[in-house]
Design an enzyme around this catalytic site. Structure first.
Site, PDB file in Angstrom:
ATOM      1  N   TYR A 232       0.836  -1.196   0.000  1.00 38.06           N
ATOM      2  CA  TYR A 232       0.000   0.000   0.000  1.00 38.06           C
ATOM      3  C   TYR A 232       0.873   1.250   0.000  1.00 38.06           C
ATOM      4  O   TYR A 232       0.579   2.220  -0.699  1.00 38.06           O
ATOM      5  CB  TYR A 232      -0.936   0.002   1.219  1.00 38.06           C
ATOM      6  CG  TYR A 232      -1.980  -1.084   1.173  1.00 38.06           C
ATOM      7  CD1 TYR A 232      -3.099  -0.966   0.357  1.00 38.06           C
ATOM      8  CD2 TYR A 232      -1.850  -2.232   1.938  1.00 38.06           C
ATOM      9  CE1 TYR A 232      -4.063  -1.964   0.303  1.00 38.06           C
ATOM     10  CE2 TYR A 232      -2.808  -3.237   1.899  1.00 38.06           C
ATOM     11  CZ  TYR A 232      -3.905  -3.105   1.078  1.00 38.06           C
ATOM     12  OH  TYR A 232      -4.851  -4.095   1.025  1.00 38.06           O
TER      13      TYR A 232
ATOM     14  N   ASN B  64     -12.544   0.125  -5.085  1.00 34.91           N
ATOM     15  CA  ASN B  64     -12.421  -0.319  -6.472  1.00 34.91           C
ATOM     16  C   ASN B  64     -13.563  -1.256  -6.846  1.00 34.91           C
ATOM     17  O   ASN B  64     -13.760  -2.285  -6.216  1.00 34.91           O
ATOM     18  CB  ASN B  64     -11.078  -1.036  -6.662  1.00 34.91           C
ATOM     19  CG  ASN B  64     -10.929  -1.626  -8.040  1.00 34.91           C
ATOM     20  OD1 ASN B  64     -11.400  -1.058  -9.022  1.00 34.91           O
ATOM     21  ND2 ASN B  64     -10.278  -2.768  -8.110  1.00 34.91           N
TER      22      ASN B  64
ATOM     23  N   CYS C 232      -6.590  -4.495  -7.706  1.00 37.06           N
ATOM     24  CA  CYS C 232      -6.327  -4.240  -6.291  1.00 37.06           C
ATOM     25  C   CYS C 232      -5.817  -5.503  -5.589  1.00 37.06           C
ATOM     26  O   CYS C 232      -5.194  -5.411  -4.531  1.00 37.06           O
ATOM     27  CB  CYS C 232      -7.562  -3.666  -5.603  1.00 37.06           C
ATOM     28  SG  CYS C 232      -9.038  -4.677  -5.757  1.00 37.06           S
ATOM     29  N   HIS C 233      -6.038  -6.665  -6.198  1.00 35.66           N
ATOM     30  CA  HIS C 233      -5.530  -7.899  -5.599  1.00 35.66           C
ATOM     31  C   HIS C 233      -4.000  -7.938  -5.591  1.00 35.66           C
ATOM     32  O   HIS C 233      -3.416  -8.707  -4.826  1.00 35.66           O
ATOM     33  CB  HIS C 233      -6.097  -9.141  -6.316  1.00 35.66           C
ATOM     34  CG  HIS C 233      -5.711  -9.255  -7.751  1.00 35.66           C
ATOM     35  ND1 HIS C 233      -6.418  -8.620  -8.754  1.00 35.66           N
ATOM     36  CD2 HIS C 233      -4.695  -9.928  -8.354  1.00 35.66           C
ATOM     37  CE1 HIS C 233      -5.842  -8.908  -9.917  1.00 35.66           C
ATOM     38  NE2 HIS C 233      -4.807  -9.693  -9.702  1.00 35.66           N
TER      39      HIS C 233
ATOM     40  N   GLU D 106      -1.407 -15.554 -11.520  1.00 31.36           N
ATOM     41  CA  GLU D 106      -0.511 -14.615 -12.195  1.00 31.36           C
ATOM     42  C   GLU D 106       0.964 -14.908 -11.930  1.00 31.36           C
ATOM     43  O   GLU D 106       1.836 -14.290 -12.533  1.00 31.36           O
ATOM     44  CB  GLU D 106      -0.814 -13.189 -11.736  1.00 31.36           C
ATOM     45  CG  GLU D 106      -2.193 -12.706 -12.167  1.00 31.36           C
ATOM     46  CD  GLU D 106      -2.550 -11.335 -11.659  1.00 31.36           C
ATOM     47  OE1 GLU D 106      -3.629 -10.848 -12.038  1.00 31.36           O
ATOM     48  OE2 GLU D 106      -1.775 -10.719 -10.902  1.00 31.36           O
TER      49      GLU D 106
END
Length: 173
Positions: free
Chosen positions: A110, A133, A141-142, A168
């Protein structure tokens, strides 16, 4: 009602549950892991919430459905080219833009996200932008974690956040 006054919706099946997609004028305006698009619509900015919602065939939203399917089939960069529209303050816009710049397979804290958005003293604002979001997983945002790499929160559940990050390549098995 004109087409400009309507948000088109479709729901895709994904490996981690239904994904509602809401689109208007060639832009994704909402995305979230729910089978009920109304759950997203009621949380949207008032300028979007006032618009009617109508179901769309997936073929009519192929510009959106194809890259989302490709993402879940393994092309983790497929979402990067989608146009999004999410009204918010200039600070939120900068944070959401910085989120989209986080490359699939990587994560940021963050604090780092806040710095990349031009406000290094505002990691809580970065967390608030993640919480606000409404275009998951396209505005990723993940990919934002707590300092030290802890997952933090995710509106759709930490199990989904963890799945997306593993998918990912940002987390190992």
């Amino acid at each position: 009602m004109h087409a400009d006054d309507t948000i088109l919706v479709t729901v895709l099946d994904t490996p981690i549950g239904p994904l509602s997609l809401l689109a208007r004028n060639g832009a994704l305006v909402g995305g979230g892991f729910t089978a009920d698009p109304a759950q997203l619509h009621v949380r949207m900015h008032p300028s979007l919430r006032r618009l009617s919602v109508a179901p769309a065939r997936q073929d009519d939203l192929s510009w959106l459905v194809k890259p989302v399917r490709a993402y879940f089939e393994g092309d983790v960069g497929a979402l990067g080219g989608l146009t999004v529209h999410q009204p918010g303050t200039p600070s939120r816009q900068r944070l959401w833009t910085a989120m989209r710049a986080v490359v699939p397979g990587t994560t940021v804290s963050y604090a780092t996200l806040a710095a990349q958005a031009g406000n290094p003293a505002a990691p809580r604002a970065a967390g608030a932008a993640c919480a606000a979001n409404l275009i998951a997983p396209v505005v990723p945002c993940h990919r934002v974690l707590r300092t030290g790499g802890r997952l933090g929160g995710y509106y759709y559940g930490l199990d989904r956040k963890e799945w997306l990050l593993r998918h990912e390549g940002a987390l190992s098995e």
